[in-house]
Design an enzyme around this catalytic site. Sequence first.
Site, PDB file in Angstrom:
ATOM      1  CB  THR A  44      14.386 -24.606  -1.778  1.00 39.89           C
ATOM      2  OG1 THR A  44      14.622 -23.769  -0.588  1.00 39.89           O
ATOM      3  CG2 THR A  44      14.120 -23.657  -2.869  1.00 39.89           C
ATOM      4  CE1 TYR A 132      16.473 -26.524   7.483  1.00 34.36           C
ATOM      5  CE2 TYR A 132      15.272 -28.070   5.815  1.00 34.36           C
ATOM      6  CZ  TYR A 132      15.676 -26.809   6.154  1.00 34.36           C
ATOM      7  OH  TYR A 132      14.881 -25.802   5.436  1.00 34.36           O
ATOM      8  CE  LYS A 160      18.696 -25.271   4.893  1.00 32.48           C
ATOM      9  NZ  LYS A 160      17.759 -25.518   3.890  1.00 32.48           N
ATOM     10  CB  ILE A 202      21.725 -25.365   2.755  1.00 36.81           C
ATOM     11  CG1 ILE A 202      22.860 -26.288   3.383  1.00 36.81           C
ATOM     12  CG2 ILE A 202      21.093 -25.956   1.765  1.00 36.81           C
ATOM     13  CD1 ILE A 202      22.240 -27.313   3.880  1.00 36.81           C
TER      14      ILE A 202
END
EC number: 4.3.3.7
Length: 291
Positions: A44, A132, A160, A202
């Site tokens: 992001t 991740y 995540k 997140i």
Amino acid sequence: MFKGSYVALITPFKNGAVDEAAFVKLVEWQIEQGTHGLVPCGTTGESPTLSHDEHKRVVELCVKTAKGRVPVIAGAGSNNTVEAIELTRFAKKVGADAVLSVTGYYNKPSQEGIFAHFKAVNDAVDIPIILYNIPGRTIVDITLETMTRLFELKNVVGVKDATANLARVSLQRQEMGAEFCQLSGEDATALGFNAHGGVGCISVTANVAPALCSAFQEATLDGDYRKALEIQDRLMPLHNALFVDPNPAPVKYAANLLGLCANELRLPLVPASAAAEQKVLGAMRSAGLLN
């Protein structure tokens, strides 16, 4: 353990450069609104189009602005292991609390390659590592077996998980126990994720709805799923609207509506379409974030 609502921070731009003043303003506002933690330089945050110097500056600025008030999990992943180690080392140097480290993308490593990559990062820098796992973007998936091996490493503390496979949360919890920190990478499924044993998210949506996202996480962690569902219903149109076009175009438009930053991205990403803007605007109003 890292838990609650962690915002996957956007990186504001102005006339092609990182807008440091807007970034500081965003971080301060997030903390004021009750965000539990900050995650700069992830997907992001448009990390693929940040130069190394810009990436490091954003991480450093985030840590300095937070001043220990909330944890900072610095994006430090790369499909180049040497580069990942460099970014991880820098994150530790400037005082980040942990790093978010993505699997190798584009070069499609095997499970053994994934393990070797993260082991190299683990061995090189003594800082907590949040893996991740986002196969929709990286093409490769960290299997349960590999995840279990990785958790045996000293610095790997959690994941995540952006697989949207809720059963995986329970499977990982069975294999690694409650001490394995599982954070959702999908706002829309965060309710079910925490019900399966996750401890946070997140979040993209938290960029523009930090107070609601924090209240939602607090409700789930308190076991108050009636309250959590009420907030989920309020936010669900926004969760969906923020992914009508490729992230982070819609959320940057939403942030611009709140006066947080310019509606500016770096190519090859482009601003949200007119249709996406209308959906975001409607969802922001529905959530009570705009009049």
